[in-house]
Structure formats: structure tokens, C-alpha cells
Enzyme design. Sequence first.
Site, PDB file in Angstrom:
ATOM      1  N   GLU A  37       0.818  -1.197   0.000  1.00 12.35           N
ATOM      2  CA  GLU A  37       0.000   0.000   0.000  1.00 12.35           C
ATOM      3  C   GLU A  37       0.858   1.256   0.000  1.00 12.35           C
ATOM      4  OE1 GLU A  37      -0.146  -2.302   2.367  1.00 12.35           O
ATOM      5  OE2 GLU A  37      -2.000  -3.398   1.970  1.00 12.35           O
ATOM      6  N   TRP A  64      -6.879 -14.296  13.227  1.00 12.37           N
ATOM      7  CA  TRP A  64      -5.433 -14.517  13.211  1.00 12.37           C
ATOM      8  C   TRP A  64      -5.052 -15.238  14.495  1.00 12.37           C
ATOM      9  CZ3 TRP A  64      -1.440 -11.498  16.002  1.00 12.37           C
ATOM     10  CH2 TRP A  64      -0.137 -11.908  15.660  1.00 12.37           C
ATOM     11  N   ALA A  65      -4.554 -16.459  14.365  1.00 16.03           N
ATOM     12  CA  ALA A  65      -4.162 -17.271  15.521  1.00 16.03           C
ATOM     13  C   ALA A  65      -3.037 -18.203  15.077  1.00 16.03           C
ATOM     14  CB  ALA A  65      -5.347 -18.052  16.064  1.00 16.03           C
ATOM     15  N   TRP A  80     -23.775 -24.792  19.898  1.00 12.86           N
ATOM     16  CA  TRP A  80     -22.446 -24.872  20.492  1.00 12.86           C
ATOM     17  C   TRP A  80     -21.739 -26.182  20.113  1.00 12.86           C
ATOM     18  CZ3 TRP A  80     -21.027 -20.275  22.455  1.00 12.86           C
ATOM     19  CH2 TRP A  80     -22.057 -19.390  22.794  1.00 12.86           C
ATOM     20  N   GLY A  93      -0.877 -17.700   9.534  1.00 14.38           N
ATOM     21  CA  GLY A  93      -1.577 -17.739  10.810  1.00 14.38           C
ATOM     22  C   GLY A  93      -3.021 -17.299  10.745  1.00 14.38           C
ATOM     23  N   VAL A 304       0.761  -6.701  15.347  1.00 13.71           N
ATOM     24  CA  VAL A 304       0.244  -5.905  16.461  1.00 13.71           C
ATOM     25  C   VAL A 304       0.013  -4.462  16.018  1.00 13.71           C
ATOM     26  CG1 VAL A 304       0.727  -5.044  18.785  1.00 13.71           C
ATOM     27  CG2 VAL A 304       1.317  -7.400  18.161  1.00 13.71           C
ATOM     28  N   ASP A 327      -4.467   7.096  26.317  1.00  9.81           N
ATOM     29  CA  ASP A 327      -4.230   6.840  27.734  1.00  9.81           C
ATOM     30  C   ASP A 327      -2.802   6.368  27.990  1.00  9.81           C
ATOM     31  OD1 ASP A 327      -4.984   6.116  30.540  1.00  9.81           O
ATOM     32  OD2 ASP A 327      -4.572   4.100  29.780  1.00  9.81           O
ATOM     33  N   GLU A 381      -1.775  11.586  27.004  1.00  9.74           N
ATOM     34  CA  GLU A 381      -1.673  11.634  28.460  1.00  9.74           C
ATOM     35  C   GLU A 381      -0.225  11.295  28.837  1.00  9.74           C
ATOM     36  OE1 GLU A 381      -3.692   9.789  32.509  1.00  9.74           O
ATOM     37  OE2 GLU A 381      -3.017   8.494  30.891  1.00  9.74           O
TER      38      GLU A 381
END
Length: 657
Positions: A37, A64-65, A80, A93, A304, A327, A381
Amino acid sequence: MNEKILEIDPFLKPYVSDIRLRNKNYVDTKKRLLTKEKKLSNFANGHHYFGFHKQKDGWVYREWAPNAKKIALIGDFNQWNRTSHFLQSIGDGVWEIKLTKKDKLVHGSKVRIEITTEKDTFERIPTYCKRVVQKKETVDFDGEVWAPETAFVWTDQDFKRNQDEPVLIYESHVGMAGIKEGISTFQDYIEIVLPRVKKLGYNTIQLMAIAEHPYYGSFGYQVSNFFAVSSKFGTPEELKLLIDTAHQMGISVLLDIVHSHAATNVVEGLAEFDGTEIQYFYSGKRGTHPEWGSKLFNYGKTEVIHFLLSNVKYWLEEYHFDGFRFDAVTSMLYHHHGLGVAFDNYDKYFSTNTDTEAVTYLQLAAEIAKEVDPDCILIAEDMSGMPGMCLPIEIGGIGFDYRLGMGVPDFWIKTLKNMSDYDWNLGSIWYELTQRRPQEKVVGYCESHDQALVGDKTIMFRLADQEMYWKMDVFSQSDIIDRAIALHKMIRLITCTCAGEGYLNFMGNEFGHPEWIDFPNPDNDWSYSKARRRWDLAEDTNLRYRFLQSFDHAMIQLVKENNLLATPSQLLFHHEDHKLLAYQKGAYVFVYNFHPVAQHTVTLQIEKASTAEVVLHSDWQRFGGYLNAENPETIVITNNKLTIPINRRAVAVYKIS
């Protein structure tokens, strides 16, 4: 990129290598991220890819795992069943499942996933769920597929924040919006708080605790689900209605966003989501905050960064937020998280102290926010005063608009707690309120939610203490209450007009809300009595809270209508023994007498003006004083001298012409 920051702040020149490293890390990381991009806003689209997305013939869900060996989608749509709906690994992943209408997955379906690794099998809530709800019979949560048939219709197309107005922020917690003992809703906030904000004159609200957080008492700072609107307060559509309504009233809305850490919850959170501690967070000691016990993001990991930047874009795009208060930025900036460190010299900001990956992430977050909405407001902050936090990235800064002036409330607490009125040092007050990093804007405040929490005290509670319970009615006489009311007004006005280019107030503090905030917990028998706002106190004509509210309204109108926060302050006079302080902002002169007993007459040198008219006085009757404001006196300025009397513990504002 250039190094203009070194010209703006010459004290940084010995640290040129650190500034160059900051610039290099930013350029290198951005280059690494943008392999396909051209812009960060094209990269940060995790919310458009992962999670549940409605298709013509059903749904697609992706997760994503990377540590998973098998993933099953379970929920009330398949009773379930743990073997009927397996996701497929599609590389890197990432796992995916496509469902048809026959699978009966619908808006509102309760869902989880079951992840199997080489070592274990466990349940998790999908990371990009837009809604997470607590089960009535337990403390557990379920994800909820959220895609209403009828999309919310926004009516705020014409809303645009006035860039020339200072940000006047009404910091708010939706759950505390009502008088009732319980958790208030988005609808309650619309009906109860928004009209108050509009009437008081604040032009911005800052919403806390919006992302889902399992523990209500965390004040929203232990986030489990970063894309889910807290179901404690209502639905995503009800939050959109709140923001849309605010925009119709001309009020901007900021999100108190928490990217500094995450809750340790595993089923409904990100911690050990795929069975490892390193999927989203640092491993070992570095991955856990030493004081909060929460999980710390790995800001150097591409996935991340993608997750967090997508979260920034999501809140702007999906909910029309007008910006963010980030924060705990200090905790992000340093490996020591700012704990026990006095930032008293520039060495503390750089070298091995600095978490350079977090600095780069904050630059990227600022850039993505401005790409999505160039007018958005970004507030950090940061109590450390990191140089360049609020300077543009292209000149060596981090790219935020404002930092919170966190030293000011600490200063007021120390002053009120440790010093007699006779010992107040007005030179120190002036210095604390007016010191800034060059060309970096600050949001000033004398107290926020931090000072209102149990264990601390608001200014009014610190000044009046138990007298608030017995002597706040208009029929009682109390020197303690008189002092508290007088200083409350003076402290707020001098902080508002001197401590920053923006101003913040926590809801209810404008009228001296009594006591502290104490969320329900075992120690108070899970009571909500102190986790609400007693708006009725400010409306009761037999109580003095209304005087403080009226003064706050007049103060906000004065600074907003005359753009005083963007006007430099010039010190005119200060006398330590008499406790006098005067300064000028444009055509307005502020005169304070902090002396506990003595009235004084002040003579000020005023250039290019012939008259002065009082436009605000803390001793006017409508603010709980004794002066009549019906016919304000016009004072003649003779030979550039303005001579005025000022009562004890009072402030007067004059307009000169």
C-alpha cells in the site's frame, strides 16, 4: 523529514542522535509496513478483513491465531457444536470459514471459537467482535455477531469542528451519567448530560470506558475487546446516536483510547489468545506492567501494529469520533513506564530509557488518524513531557496536537494539602501554569477523574471536607465553605486561562461534586451510591453548588467567545506578601487577590487603552458573593494606569478599550 525540532528546542541539540534515530525508526517501520500500500490508511484495514462480515449468501469470518492447529466456530446458531464448523488455515496464521444462510448465523447470534493447539484446547471470543455481552447466570462473556439489517443513518454530514475554537473538554463516564444508583446508558447520557454540556458551553466531550472491559471498576482502563462497544451502556447503534446527537448540538466527541496495555482476561481478551503470551504482547517480564499487572503490547510486531492502527481507524470510521485522548502514553514511552522517575533533565527522555518501538507506534497512530480525518484531535496523556510529543512528525516530532498538563493538578494538590493560604507562592503558581515546551500545545486542567477517585480528593472536597455534608445550604454560615467556594472559583479560572491552549473538566466537578468516585466492589457491598452524579445538587436553589456551576458557565463562555486560550498571557503584577497576581490576555485583564483576610488596591500599567469594565467577578451575587452585577462600573485609565480595588479571595476580569 528534517530536524527543525532542534531549532524549536535548542536544548535537544546534544540529543541529535536520538532525534535522528526517532526519524529513522519511523521511516524504516513505515517502509516495512507499506510493502503493497501507499498509505497507512490502506494498510490499517484489519476490521474490514478480520471478524464477521456479511456476504450475499451468508457470512465470512476470519481470525489470526498463528499457534492454532484447529479452530471451531461455536455458538447458539449451531447449538455450540464443536465439530460442525471448522475454520480453514489460509496461511500466515490466518483462519477462515464461510457460512451460508443454511448455517443460521444471524445478527445477534452468540459466538465463541474453540482453539486447539499442540498442548491444549480452549475457548476464546473473536478478537474483532463489535459486541461482547456478559452471560446473565455467570461472570463469563460471549461474543455477539453484530450486523443489523437496517444500518444506522447518520445526520451529521454538515458537522465540522471550528478549528479556531480551543478544545473545552467535558470528560465523561457514561455509566455515571445519571442520579440513579446503577449503570447509566448511552440514552441516559443523551438525555441528561448532553444538554448540560451544551448549556455550560463546553464544545467537546471525552468519553471514557467505551471499549469493552470486564471489570466495571477499572474505569474502562482494562480493555478486553478493542473493537466492541461496552454492552454495559447499550448497543453500538446507541453510541452512534449519542455521537450523532452531540454533533447536531455542535459538540465534538473524543474517545479515551487505551493502547498502552490490555486486560489479562484470556477467554474474552487478547491475553494468550492463541495459547501463547507472545501473539500480541511481549514475553516474560517485559510483557506485564509491574504496577497494573496488565499485558503490554509488542509495538515492534507488524501484526500488532496492524491490529492497533486498524483500531484507530475503526473508531473514526465506524463511529465518527472526532479524535482521541491516548491513555497512559508515559507508560508506553519508557521501559520503566515512568514509575518513580522524575523527568528533571533531558537525559531521562532518551537513550536506553526510551521504548523506541512505542515511540514509532505513536507516530504511526497519529499519522493514520490524520489521514482518516485531518481535523481530528489527538491528545497524549504524558506526564513526562517527552520533547516533540506535540510537534509534527516531519520535523522530528511524534505528531500529537496536545499533551495533558498533568503536573498542574499535582501542583494544586500539594499546595492545598501542604501549605497555609498565607504561604502560597504566587510566583510558583504562575510558573507551574505557564511553562510549556516551545510550540507544543497543552490541555490544562486543575482536576480530572483521577483526582475524583476514592483515595484522592477533588479540589472542593479537599477544601471543604466534611463541611460539605452540613454547610452547603444557603442558610448556613461557615468560614470553611466560604473559603472553599472562593478558592474553587479562583483556581479554576486561573488554570483555565493560563495552563494550556485547551481546558478539561470532569463531569460534575464544575459545581464541586461532593465526595469521591467509588465503583461497586466488595468493600462497599457492591454499592453504586458513589458511582453516579448528583445533578440534583446543582439545581437545588437552597444549596450553594449552583453558584459554582454558574461561575463555571460564565468562565467557559468568556474564554470561548473571546478565544482567550489561544491568546498569550502577559504577567502585569505580582506581590507575594499581599497575595496579588494580575495578567493580561488580549483585551482582558485578570486580577487575583488570594489573601485570606485583606482587601487591596492594585495599580496596573496598561498601554493603549482608556477605560476598563468589569466583565466577570467571582464575588457577584449569582456566583455566591455579595456584589451586584447589574450596573458594572467603568473605570477610567489615566496616564496608562489602571487602579482597582480587589476583595480578599476574589478575582475580577476587566475588558479594556
